[in-house]
Design a protein around this motif. Structure first.
Motif: not given
Length: 822
Positions: A45-51, A84-97
């Protein structure tokens, strides 16, 4: 790319949790519900986005049940740099930085570059191995592997695939096989209409149909002749190539005749040695286990089985009797305590008998007491007694007043009133006397009915308290005697049932002795059960060892059968012969590399080079004949066409044919444009395939090596074509994937996946995530696959999630069970 560490803010059961992935391969152990799949899904999910929350995807979101933040981060290393790959809740699989070592932040484009433009579906198809995926081997084909090669192996394949889609879209605007709106479809329809009109115009010619048949026959003859000529020329070219290969084939066949083919590989020889050592060790363990079973059976025979069965089968009955004994003991204590009260009750009963007789009357009930009270009441006085007295007084006054006034009427009226009142009073007196007589008679009858005749009616109510007390005392004394008798009889019954097991004088002693007897046999029962469990466990271990021995022996004899031997002595003699034949096979292999299997089969059909030349000459003659026949048919078709055109002399037919010719020219241009789009798209697709086609043999070769290792050299070759997957054994026996066992089919799928990864690691090197992918593998096959994963770990990071408790013994394992308990 390699993942150095994992930090989870909140994902499923994991909240504020860190994992260090220090070793490679990295084994993560945990039982079911320990969080293995949750951790694996988090990494993807961190690499490709949350479901998203649509349909079944909501079960893959793993939102934390607490108020913790949703998401987390991965520390990865790629091209010598850490991010550092960070992903939090958001649209289209979450916000990634994506943050580099200098603190500079990037977005989704940087993450796509780190992943080599690999999306989730392609990643799962290549680098993700789950137990559910292993059953897909029967659906795998050569096109599937080529498509994955095309997606991964070609540079900028994404842009090329987009261009292909645009070309196909433009082609659909020109023509669709079942369309009506594209221009070429409309012109073709119009052309068909014109052809029908032309056919109608030509119907006026008598010879038109004959000429059409003649031209059709000539065209059919040309078509057949061209096909036959093409096949003959292709066969002629093949024969020319075979003629050039004939000297090489002769040298190869001599080598085949003078040398013996190698039946088994060096790996199979080494495997046979290992299996022999394993067989000796298993026989030693079986002998030790059988000795332990004999010892346990000896210990088990020391128990009195009949007594144990009696104790176990009637335990509930013994416990019930012990409860009854405790109740009897308590009842005895109670009777002893109440002994002095019984004497007092007997004395009081005797006093009451002296007062009321040896058998006093029964006490009256509430209804009878009410009846007695009603009988004892005095009769009610006459209700008109006052009226009678008033009439007497009034009559007397009238009489006196009449005498005094010399009034005869008043005097007579007074006398009448006095006489009437006197008669009325006398009648009332008689009625009251009769009522008293009836009451006395009712009291006498009541006394006889209830045994009270010998007592005065005045005592009947006062003596009821004593009578009730007498009945109560009689009941208490009777119940006490009856209870003592019943307790004694119950105690005798229990003693008879416990005869030969437990003895005792009174209930308390018997209950204590019974409890001690139960405890003693309970200890023996537990000891017997423990020995039985040890015996069953030892028996299971013995069965497992014998099963392993049979498997080892079967594997060893399979190798022996491949070598054509039946004993260890024959196998040793075979190895000596194999060494001598190996040198001869090296020379034959050089010629073998210059010939394909198809060439060998084709050349073997000819006895010598002369027969090959005769076949070539025969085909040459046939080609010349087909060319002459084709020329004659072409001339006949041209002549018929000239005659047909000559029949169109009235001007109408030429006009229709001109319109048809103009429309055919437009159709030709549009067809060329559509064909250009289609051929360009096909050329790009073929170019993408060719860009990575050189890797296909390497993938199959690597997969064959892995599959041979996993199956202990039983299968040595993998055949992958449009029809599916098949394998060859060391003895060249072919099996389709549907004919393999479930475990072997899963090993084949794992070998193909790992072979693909090993060859393509120079293009895309992403972590391999295996989530309980080898459930159906036994211990030896798991050891082999772990060895292969260790080899792959040189180029790819390997994350192996497993519930196999033996994985705890590996170095650097992450134990989720221990982590969860902490």
């Amino acid at each position: 790319m390699r993942i150095k560490s994992v930090h989870i803010d909140g994902f499923g059961k994991w909240v504020d949790q860190d994992f260090s992935l220090a070793v490679n391969p990295q084994v993560i152990y945990g039982e079911n519900e320990a969080g293995k799949t949750t951790l694996a899904v988090f990494i993807r999910s961190i690499l490709f986005g949350f479901a998203n929350a649509k349909r079944k995807n909501r079960f893959q979101q793993y939102r934390p049940r607490t108020t913790a933040a949703y998401g987390g981060s991965l520390l990865v290393e790629a091209d010598g740099q850490q991010y550092r790959i960070t992903r939090t809740a958001g649209r289209d699989g979450g916000r990634v930085t994506v943050t580099d070592q200098r603190g500079q932040q990037f977005g989704q484009e940087k993450l796509a570059a780190l992943l080599g433009n690999v999306d989730l579906d392609l990643y799962q198809a290549i680098f993700g191995i789950r137990q559910a995926d292993l059953a897909r081997i029967s659906d795998l084909s050569r096109e599937d592997v080529q498509r994955q090669l095309q997606q991964v192996g070609a540079v900028d394949s994404g842009e090329w695939r987009q261009l292909v889609a645009e070309l196909l879209k433009k082609g659909d605007e020109v023509f669709k096989p079942r369309g009506r709106k594209p221009t070429l479809n409309q012109h073709l329809t119009e052309y068909q209409d014109l052809q029908q009109r032309i056919q109608q115009a030509r119907g006026k010619y008598d010879d038109y149909q004959r000429l059409l048949k003649t031209r059709g026959a000539a065209q059919e003859q040309m078509k057949t002749g061209q096909a036959e000529l093409k096949k003959a020329q292709a066969r002629q070219n093949d024969l020319e190539r075979l003629a050039r290969l004939w000297p090489v084939f002769q040298q190869w066949r001599r080598g085949q005749d003078s040398s013996r083919a190698e039946l088994i590989s060096d790996e199979q020889v080494a495997a046979a040695d290992r299996l022999g050592i394993q067989e000796q060790e298993l026989r030693r363990q079986i002998k030790s286990q059988e000795a332990e079973l004999a010892q346990l059976n000896g210990r088990l025979s020391q128990f009195d089985q009949a007594q144990l069965n009696d104790y176990h089968d009637h335990l509930a009955e013994y416990q019930e009797m012990r409860g009854q004994l405790l109740q009897l003991a308590a009842r005895d204590d109670q009777q002893r305590q109440q002994g002095r009260f019984q004497e007092h009750r007997a004395q009081e009963k005797k006093q009451l008998q002296e007062r009321y007789g040896q058998v006093p009357p029964q006490p009256l009930s509430e209804r009878e007491l009410t009846q007695l009270e009603q009988l004892r009441k005095a009769p009610a006085p006459l209700a008109n007694q006052g009226i009678i007295l008033a009439l007497l007084a009034f009559g007397g006054l009238l009489c006196l007043f009449g005498l005094a006034s010399q009034h005869g009427g008043l005097r007579n009226l007074g006398l009448l009133l006095v006489i009437a009142a006197g008669g009325w009073g006398y009648y009332g007196y008689r009625q009251e006397k009769q009522q008293l007589a009836r009451r006395d008679a009712a009291l006498v009858s009541f006394g006889r009915a209830h045994g009270l005749s010998r007592f005065s009616p005045d005592q009947w109510l006062t003596m009821q308290a004593d009578l009730h007390r007498y009945a109560e005392l009689s009941n208490q004394l009777s119940n006490s005697a009856l209870g003592a008798g019943q307790s004694h009889e119950q105690l005798l019954t229990i003693k008879r049932r416990l005869a030969g097991k437990v003895s005792g004088e009174h209930a308390g002693e018997l209950a204590r002795n019974l409890l001690a007897w139960e405890n003693r046999w309970a200890d023996q029962w537990r000891s017997w059960q423990a020995i039985r469990q040890q015996l069953e466990r030892a028996q299971r271990q013995l069965t497992a060892l014998k099963s392993q021995l049979r498997e080892v022996q079967n594997d060893k004899w399979a190798i022996y059968q491949s070598a054509g031997v039946n004993s260890d002595v024959d196998f040793a003699r075979f190895l000596q012969q194999r060494a001598r034949a190996h040198q001869q096979q090296v020379t034959t292999a050089v010629y073998d590399q210059q010939l394909t299997d198809e060439d060998k089969v084709a050349l073997a059909r000819f006895t010598d080079e002369t027969a090959l030349k005769r076949e070539w000459e025969r085909l040459s003659d046939r080609v010349a004949r087909e060319q002459a026949t084709l020329g004659a048919a072409h001339r006949q078709e041209q002549a018929a066409e000239v005659e047909i055109r000559g029949l169109a002399a009235d001007g109408t037919l030429p006009e229709l044919e001109q319109r048809a010719a103009n429309l055919a020219a437009r159709i030709w241009q549009e067809a060329r444009r559509w064909t250009t789009y289609q051929l360009t798209a096909q050329w790009i697709n073929q170019a993408l395939i060719l860009a990575s086609a050189d890797r296909y043999p390497a993938i199959i070769k690597a997969a064959e090596e892995f599959f041979a290792t996993l199956t202990n050299q039983r299968y040595t070759k993998i055949l992958l074509n449009e029809e599916g997957v098949a394998v060859l054994t060391a003895g060249q026996e072919r099996f389709a994937v549907e004919e393999l066992s479930t475990g072997t089919a899963e090993q084949l799928y794992v070998a193909l996946r790992l072979g693909f990864i090993s060859v393509m690691s120079d293009q895309v090197s992403l972590p391999i995530i295996i989530d309980d992918g080898f459930v159906n593998f036994d211990y030896l096959r798991k050891e082999r696959v772990l060895a292969i994963l260790t080899r792959l770990a040189r180029h790819n990071q390997v994350l192996y999630f497993t519930a196999d408790h033996r994985a705890r013994q590996l170095t650097g394992v992450i134990d989720l069970e221990r982590l969860d308990s902490e």
